[in-house]
Design a protein around this motif. Structure first.
Motif, mmCIF file in Angstrom:
data_model
loop_
_atom_site.group_PDB
_atom_site.id
_atom_site.type_symbol
_atom_site.label_atom_id
_atom_site.label_comp_id
_atom_site.label_asym_id
_atom_site.label_seq_id
_atom_site.Cartn_x
_atom_site.Cartn_y
_atom_site.Cartn_z
ATOM 1 N N THR A 37 61.949 15.127 36.053
ATOM 2 C CA THR A 37 60.918 15.725 35.221
ATOM 3 C C THR A 37 59.523 15.647 35.836
ATOM 4 O O THR A 37 59.261 14.821 36.714
ATOM 5 C CB THR A 37 60.869 15.019 33.850
ATOM 6 O OG1 THR A 37 60.422 13.664 34.052
ATOM 7 C CG2 THR A 37 62.228 14.977 33.180
ATOM 8 N N TRP A 38 58.678 16.500 35.313
ATOM 9 C CA TRP A 38 57.248 16.461 35.603
ATOM 10 C C TRP A 38 56.510 16.227 34.295
ATOM 11 O O TRP A 38 56.744 16.926 33.306
ATOM 12 C CB TRP A 38 56.770 17.741 36.259
ATOM 13 C CG TRP A 38 57.178 17.857 37.680
ATOM 14 C CD1 TRP A 38 58.230 18.565 38.199
ATOM 15 C CD2 TRP A 38 56.545 17.227 38.801
ATOM 16 N NE1 TRP A 38 58.294 18.409 39.555
ATOM 17 C CE2 TRP A 38 57.263 17.584 39.959
ATOM 18 C CE3 TRP A 38 55.436 16.390 38.948
ATOM 19 C CZ2 TRP A 38 56.909 17.152 41.238
ATOM 20 C CZ3 TRP A 38 55.091 15.945 40.204
ATOM 21 C CH2 TRP A 38 55.826 16.328 41.341
ATOM 22 N N ILE A 39 55.635 15.273 34.318
ATOM 23 C CA ILE A 39 54.833 14.881 33.166
ATOM 24 C C ILE A 39 53.403 14.723 33.648
ATOM 25 O O ILE A 39 53.176 14.234 34.755
ATOM 26 C CB ILE A 39 55.361 13.560 32.573
ATOM 27 C CG1 ILE A 39 56.779 13.761 32.012
ATOM 28 C CG2 ILE A 39 54.433 13.013 31.496
ATOM 29 C CD1 ILE A 39 57.493 12.469 31.679
ATOM 30 N N ARG A 40 52.457 15.119 32.839
ATOM 31 C CA ARG A 40 51.067 14.966 33.237
ATOM 32 C C ARG A 40 50.258 14.315 32.124
ATOM 33 O O ARG A 40 50.644 14.326 30.961
ATOM 34 C CB ARG A 40 50.449 16.302 33.634
ATOM 35 C CG ARG A 40 50.288 17.287 32.484
ATOM 36 C CD ARG A 40 49.720 18.603 33.008
ATOM 37 N NE ARG A 40 49.557 19.585 31.922
ATOM 38 C CZ ARG A 40 49.104 20.823 32.119
ATOM 39 N NH1 ARG A 40 48.783 21.242 33.334
ATOM 40 N NH2 ARG A 40 48.986 21.633 31.071
ATOM 41 N N LYS A 45 43.701 11.869 27.347
ATOM 42 C CA LYS A 45 44.742 12.429 26.484
ATOM 43 C C LYS A 45 46.077 11.756 26.742
ATOM 44 O O LYS A 45 46.224 10.948 27.649
ATOM 45 C CB LYS A 45 44.835 13.931 26.695
ATOM 46 C CG LYS A 45 43.565 14.685 26.320
ATOM 47 C CD LYS A 45 43.761 16.191 26.436
ATOM 48 C CE LYS A 45 42.514 16.944 26.027
ATOM 49 N NZ LYS A 45 42.696 18.423 26.112
ATOM 50 N N GLY A 46 47.043 12.119 25.954
ATOM 51 C CA GLY A 46 48.364 11.548 26.091
ATOM 52 C C GLY A 46 49.213 12.244 27.129
ATOM 53 O O GLY A 46 48.774 13.199 27.777
ATOM 54 N N LEU A 47 50.411 11.755 27.286
ATOM 55 C CA LEU A 47 51.334 12.340 28.229
ATOM 56 C C LEU A 47 51.861 13.680 27.723
ATOM 57 O O LEU A 47 52.134 13.842 26.540
ATOM 58 C CB LEU A 47 52.511 11.388 28.468
ATOM 59 C CG LEU A 47 52.173 10.043 29.112
ATOM 60 C CD1 LEU A 47 53.385 9.126 29.080
ATOM 61 C CD2 LEU A 47 51.692 10.225 30.537
ATOM 62 N N GLU A 48 51.990 14.612 28.648
ATOM 63 C CA GLU A 48 52.511 15.934 28.323
ATOM 64 C C GLU A 48 53.727 16.229 29.184
ATOM 65 O O GLU A 48 53.623 16.243 30.420
ATOM 66 C CB GLU A 48 51.453 17.017 28.550
ATOM 67 C CG GLU A 48 51.968 18.428 28.308
ATOM 68 C CD GLU A 48 50.979 19.523 28.715
ATOM 69 O OE1 GLU A 48 49.967 19.185 29.333
ATOM 70 O OE2 GLU A 48 51.250 20.707 28.419
#
Length: 119
Positions: A37-40, A45-48
Motif C-alpha cells: 500500500t501507499w499511505i500519506r 493531518k491524519g494518515l490517508e
C-alpha cells in the motif's frame, strides 16, 4: 524481517507528475494474502490511504484521488511504484509504503519520504 524503503524526488512543481518507488526486502511482493500500500500524511493531518497492489498485481485506489494515482510493480526488482499525476499543493505530504496482511494488519512500514509541492 520485511523491510520497505521509499525513494523519489522530494520536490515537485504543481501540475507535474511524481513517481515514488518502494523497494521491498525480506519478503516477496508476489506472496499471497498481502497488499502493498501507499499511505500519506499531509502536514498537521491524519494518515490517508491512497491505494494498494496485491500479490497478483490487482490494484485498488482511493476514490478521492480521482484517477490521478497509478500503482505498478516490478516483480524482478521486488518493488512497487506510485505515480501521481497533476500534482497540487495539497499533495504535499510524507508518503509511506506499507504491507497489509490479514493477520498482522499494517505490520511493516517504510520510513516515509517527504514530498514538497512548490513552483
Amino acid at each position: 524481517q520485511v523491510q520497505l524503503q521509499e525513494s523519489g524526488p522530494g520536490l515537485v512543481k504543481p501540475s507535474q507528475s511524481i513517481s515514488l518507488t518502494c523497494a521491498v526486502s525480506g519478503g516477496s511482493i508476489t506472496t499471497n494474502s498481502y497488499y502493498w500500500t501507499w499511505i500519506r500524511q499531509p502536514p498537521g493531518k491524519g494518515l490517508e490511504w491512497m491505494g494498494a497492489i496485491d500479490h497478483s498485481g490487482v490494484t485498488y485506489y482511493s476514490p478521492s484521488l480521482k484517477s490521478r494515482a497509478s500503482i505498478s510493480r516490478d516483480t524482478s526488482k521486488n518493488q512497487f511504484t506510485l505515480q501521481l499525476q497533476s500534482v497540487i499543493p495539497e499533495d504535499a505530504a510524507v508518503y509511506y509504503c506499507a504491507r497489509w496482511g490479514w493477520w498482522d494488519g499494517y505490520g511493516y512500514w517504510g520510513q516515509g519520504t517527504q514530498v514538497t509541492v512548490s513552483s
